[in-house]
Design a protein around this motif. Structure first.
Motif, PDB file in Angstrom:
ATOM      1  N   MET A   1       0.859  -1.208   0.000  1.00 47.48           N
ATOM      2  CA  MET A   1       0.000   0.000   0.000  1.00 47.48           C
ATOM      3  C   MET A   1       0.885   1.245   0.000  1.00 47.48           C
ATOM      4  O   MET A   1       1.833   1.336   0.769  1.00 47.48           O
ATOM      5  CB  MET A   1      -0.922  -0.045   1.224  1.00 47.48           C
ATOM      6  N   LYS A   2       0.554   2.192  -0.857  1.00 43.55           N
ATOM      7  CA  LYS A   2       1.321   3.452  -0.909  1.00 43.55           C
ATOM      8  C   LYS A   2       0.721   4.475   0.048  1.00 43.55           C
ATOM      9  O   LYS A   2      -0.493   4.583   0.153  1.00 43.55           O
ATOM     10  CB  LYS A   2       1.297   4.014  -2.347  1.00 43.55           C
ATOM     11  N   TYR A   3       1.575   5.181   0.736  1.00 43.12           N
ATOM     12  CA  TYR A   3       1.110   6.178   1.700  1.00 43.12           C
ATOM     13  C   TYR A   3       1.310   7.612   1.182  1.00 43.12           C
ATOM     14  O   TYR A   3       1.286   8.549   1.971  1.00 43.12           O
ATOM     15  CB  TYR A   3       1.857   6.018   3.026  1.00 43.12           C
ATOM     16  N   GLY A   4       1.521   7.759  -0.111  1.00 38.42           N
ATOM     17  CA  GLY A   4       1.623   9.099  -0.694  1.00 38.42           C
ATOM     18  C   GLY A   4       3.055   9.548  -0.952  1.00 38.42           C
ATOM     19  O   GLY A   4       4.012   8.993  -0.411  1.00 38.42           O
ATOM     20  N   ASN A   5       3.178  10.569  -1.810  1.00 32.22           N
ATOM     21  CA  ASN A   5       4.503  11.052  -2.229  1.00 32.22           C
ATOM     22  C   ASN A   5       5.210  11.831  -1.142  1.00 32.22           C
ATOM     23  O   ASN A   5       6.422  11.712  -0.953  1.00 32.22           O
ATOM     24  CB  ASN A   5       4.355  11.953  -3.459  1.00 32.22           C
ATOM     25  N   VAL A   9       9.012  11.108   0.779  1.00 34.30           N
ATOM     26  CA  VAL A   9      10.153  12.043   0.822  1.00 34.30           C
ATOM     27  C   VAL A   9      10.542  12.332   2.266  1.00 34.30           C
ATOM     28  O   VAL A   9      11.728  12.304   2.626  1.00 34.30           O
ATOM     29  CB  VAL A   9       9.808  13.359   0.079  1.00 34.30           C
ATOM     30  N   TRP A  10       9.542  12.594   3.102  1.00 30.20           N
ATOM     31  CA  TRP A  10       9.831  12.884   4.522  1.00 30.20           C
ATOM     32  C   TRP A  10      10.565  11.704   5.170  1.00 30.20           C
ATOM     33  O   TRP A  10      11.552  11.871   5.875  1.00 30.20           O
ATOM     34  CB  TRP A  10       8.524  13.169   5.283  1.00 30.20           C
ATOM     35  N   ARG A  11      10.059  10.495   4.937  1.00 34.06           N
ATOM     36  CA  ARG A  11      10.687   9.303   5.538  1.00 34.06           C
ATOM     37  C   ARG A  11      12.120   9.123   5.039  1.00 34.06           C
ATOM     38  O   ARG A  11      13.034   8.878   5.827  1.00 34.06           O
ATOM     39  CB  ARG A  11       9.870   8.057   5.179  1.00 34.06           C
ATOM     40  N   ASP A  12      12.330   9.273   3.722  1.00 26.95           N
ATOM     41  CA  ASP A  12      13.662   9.039   3.176  1.00 26.95           C
ATOM     42  C   ASP A  12      14.656  10.102   3.630  1.00 26.95           C
ATOM     43  O   ASP A  12      15.874   9.906   3.502  1.00 26.95           O
ATOM     44  CB  ASP A  12      13.602   8.987   1.643  1.00 26.95           C
ATOM     45  N   ASN A  13      14.163  11.227   4.134  1.00 25.46           N
ATOM     46  CA  ASN A  13      15.056  12.291   4.608  1.00 25.46           C
ATOM     47  C   ASN A  13      15.071  12.398   6.138  1.00 25.46           C
ATOM     48  O   ASN A  13      15.563  13.392   6.671  1.00 25.46           O
ATOM     49  CB  ASN A  13      14.668  13.626   3.971  1.00 25.46           C
ATOM     50  N   ALA A  14      14.518  11.399   6.795  1.00 25.79           N
ATOM     51  CA  ALA A  14      14.582  11.351   8.263  1.00 25.79           C
ATOM     52  C   ALA A  14      15.615  10.278   8.644  1.00 25.79           C
ATOM     53  O   ALA A  14      15.318   9.085   8.567  1.00 25.79           O
ATOM     54  CB  ALA A  14      13.203  11.016   8.844  1.00 25.79           C
ATOM     55  N   GLN A 170      -4.345  -0.186   7.117  1.00 22.01           N
ATOM     56  CA  GLN A 170      -3.602   0.213   5.915  1.00 22.01           C
ATOM     57  C   GLN A 170      -4.394   1.261   5.125  1.00 22.01           C
ATOM     58  O   GLN A 170      -3.818   2.176   4.534  1.00 22.01           O
ATOM     59  CB  GLN A 170      -3.302  -1.014   5.038  1.00 22.01           C
ATOM     60  N   GLN A 171      -5.725   1.134   5.150  1.00 19.91           N
ATOM     61  CA  GLN A 171      -6.576   2.123   4.475  1.00 19.91           C
ATOM     62  C   GLN A 171      -6.449   3.494   5.142  1.00 19.91           C
ATOM     63  O   GLN A 171      -6.395   4.523   4.455  1.00 19.91           O
ATOM     64  CB  GLN A 171      -8.036   1.648   4.487  1.00 19.91           C
ATOM     65  N   VAL A 172      -6.386   3.509   6.488  1.00 20.60           N
ATOM     66  CA  VAL A 172      -6.198   4.767   7.206  1.00 20.60           C
ATOM     67  C   VAL A 172      -4.883   5.427   6.751  1.00 20.60           C
ATOM     68  O   VAL A 172      -4.838   6.622   6.442  1.00 20.60           O
ATOM     69  CB  VAL A 172      -6.193   4.550   8.741  1.00 20.60           C
ATOM     70  N   CYS A 173      -3.814   4.620   6.667  1.00 21.10           N
ATOM     71  CA  CYS A 173      -2.510   5.158   6.233  1.00 21.10           C
ATOM     72  C   CYS A 173      -2.601   5.722   4.812  1.00 21.10           C
ATOM     73  O   CYS A 173      -2.062   6.795   4.514  1.00 21.10           O
ATOM     74  CB  CYS A 173      -1.438   4.074   6.270  1.00 21.10           C
ATOM     75  N   HIS A 174      -3.277   4.989   3.951  1.00 25.40           N
ATOM     76  CA  HIS A 174      -3.451   5.444   2.573  1.00 25.40           C
ATOM     77  C   HIS A 174      -4.224   6.765   2.534  1.00 25.40           C
ATOM     78  O   HIS A 174      -3.827   7.723   1.855  1.00 25.40           O
ATOM     79  CB  HIS A 174      -4.180   4.364   1.764  1.00 25.40           C
ATOM     80  N   ASP A 175      -5.313   6.827   3.300  1.00 30.64           N
ATOM     81  CA  ASP A 175      -6.144   8.034   3.316  1.00 30.64           C
ATOM     82  C   ASP A 175      -5.378   9.225   3.894  1.00 30.64           C
ATOM     83  O   ASP A 175      -5.520  10.357   3.413  1.00 30.64           O
ATOM     84  CB  ASP A 175      -7.426   7.792   4.130  1.00 30.64           C
ATOM     85  N   VAL A 176      -4.577   8.981   4.916  1.00 28.69           N
ATOM     86  CA  VAL A 176      -3.779  10.072   5.490  1.00 28.69           C
ATOM     87  C   VAL A 176      -2.737  10.540   4.463  1.00 28.69           C
ATOM     88  O   VAL A 176      -2.457  11.738   4.355  1.00 28.69           O
ATOM     89  CB  VAL A 176      -3.127   9.640   6.824  1.00 28.69           C
ATOM     90  N   GLY A 177      -2.201   9.603   3.685  1.00 30.56           N
ATOM     91  CA  GLY A 177      -1.276   9.973   2.611  1.00 30.56           C
ATOM     92  C   GLY A 177      -1.943  10.892   1.598  1.00 30.56           C
ATOM     93  O   GLY A 177      -1.353  11.889   1.156  1.00 30.56           O
ATOM     94  N   VAL A 178      -3.180  10.577   1.251  1.00 33.73           N
ATOM     95  CA  VAL A 178      -3.952  11.412   0.318  1.00 33.73           C
ATOM     96  C   VAL A 178      -4.191  12.791   0.939  1.00 33.73           C
ATOM     97  O   VAL A 178      -4.041  13.828   0.274  1.00 33.73           O
ATOM     98  CB  VAL A 178      -5.303  10.733  -0.023  1.00 33.73           C
ATOM     99  N   LEU A 179      -4.558  12.793   2.215  1.00 37.08           N
ATOM    100  CA  LEU A 179      -4.790  14.057   2.925  1.00 37.08           C
ATOM    101  C   LEU A 179      -3.527  14.925   2.905  1.00 37.08           C
ATOM    102  O   LEU A 179      -3.586  16.122   2.596  1.00 37.08           O
ATOM    103  CB  LEU A 179      -5.213  13.760   4.374  1.00 37.08           C
ATOM    104  N   ILE A 180      -2.378  14.319   3.231  1.00 43.30           N
ATOM    105  CA  ILE A 180      -1.128  15.089   3.292  1.00 43.30           C
ATOM    106  C   ILE A 180      -0.752  15.615   1.907  1.00 43.30           C
ATOM    107  O   ILE A 180      -0.447  16.806   1.745  1.00 43.30           O
ATOM    108  CB  ILE A 180       0.013  14.237   3.885  1.00 43.30           C
ATOM    109  N   ASP A 181      -0.790  14.760   0.895  1.00 38.53           N
ATOM    110  CA  ASP A 181      -0.427  15.219  -0.457  1.00 38.53           C
ATOM    111  C   ASP A 181      -1.332  16.361  -0.914  1.00 38.53           C
ATOM    112  O   ASP A 181      -0.865  17.344  -1.494  1.00 38.53           O
ATOM    113  CB  ASP A 181      -0.500  14.055  -1.458  1.00 38.53           C
TER     114      ASP A 181
END
Ligand SMILES: Cc1ncc(CO)c(N)n1
Length: 222
Positions: A1-5, A9-14, A170-181
């Motif tokens: 499941m993808k959690y957004g773009n 980026v935030w994770r890869d730079n933490a 996992q759906q919550v994570c996906h939806d939060v990813g959509v919200l953040i993007d």
């Protein structure tokens, strides 16, 4: 499941992300070596955590600019305070700890530092400051849950693992990813990393990641 773009980026730079997602506590959940008293201590603290974390997500509703943002934030409040917390209530009830006792848990400093940091990010900043502080928690557990479900060598903590690996979480994570993007695009435009705000948002995400590590450390010390 993808959690957004943005999250990617935030994770890869933490830099501390692996120390959080692959923490000794997490490995102990996967291979069953985590002592049960540490697990129960963690769950009691996490019950209190979820209450303050739900307050922080409720703050996201008041900081939202669109109805869509409000709906996604409200869905997360529901997921935390009505669904995820059921795991804590049930597991602790099986160990003879009722919900009134859970509610009365003395909050540890590592717990308090984390949730109040997140709440302050929202109170002093806007929705983006708040979401950057909220993201490591939501998505981190999503990543940890699906990783452990695929690699676990013990069933001792299967119920915990399944909660976070579940389609619902996992759906919550996906939806939060959509919200953040969406929130990022709405406020910072199409090239958000060029925004003067980007470094501060990345720093908030990194601090919340650090505070997650502190929470696992606390969990190992009942
Ligand atoms: C400390 C912590 N981080 C993240 C989650 C996921 O909601 C949780 N329950 N507790």
């Amino acid at each position: 499941m993808k959690y957004g773009n943005t999250f990617a980026v935030w994770r890869d730079n933490a830099p501390a992300w692996p120390a959080y997602s692959l923490h000794k506590f997490v490995r102990g959940l996967g291979d069953g070596t985590l002592p049960h008293d540490a697990f129960l201590h963690y769950l009691k603290q996490d019950y209190v955590f979820l209450i303050h974390f739900s307050r922080a997500w409720a703050l996201a509703i008041t900081k939202a600019d669109t109805v869509e943002e409000m709906r996604l934030a409200a869905g997360t409040v529901n997921g935390l305070i009505n669904e995820e917390i059921a795991l804590h209530i049930k597991t602790c009830a099986e160990a003879g700890i009722d919900e009134a006792t859970l509610f009365a848990t003395q909050e540890r400093q590592e717990n308090l530092a984390y949730t109040r940091y997140v709440l302050d990010a929202g109170h002093s900043g806007d929705l983006l400051d708040l979401l950057a502080a909220l993201a490591p928690c939501v998505m981190g557990y999503g990543e940890i849950g699906s990783h452990l479900a695929a690699t676990k060598t013990s069933d001792s903590y299967a119920e915990w693992i399944n909660t976070y690996a579940s389609a619902e979480y996992q759906q919550v994570c996906h939806d939060v990813g959509v919200l953040i993007d969406g929130a990022i695009a709405r406020r910072l435009g199409n090239d958000p990393m060029a925004s003067p705000r980007w470094a501060a948002l990345q720093a908030r995400f990194a601090m919340a990641t650090q505070l997650e590590i502190g929470f696992w450390d606390m969990g190992l010390n009942p």
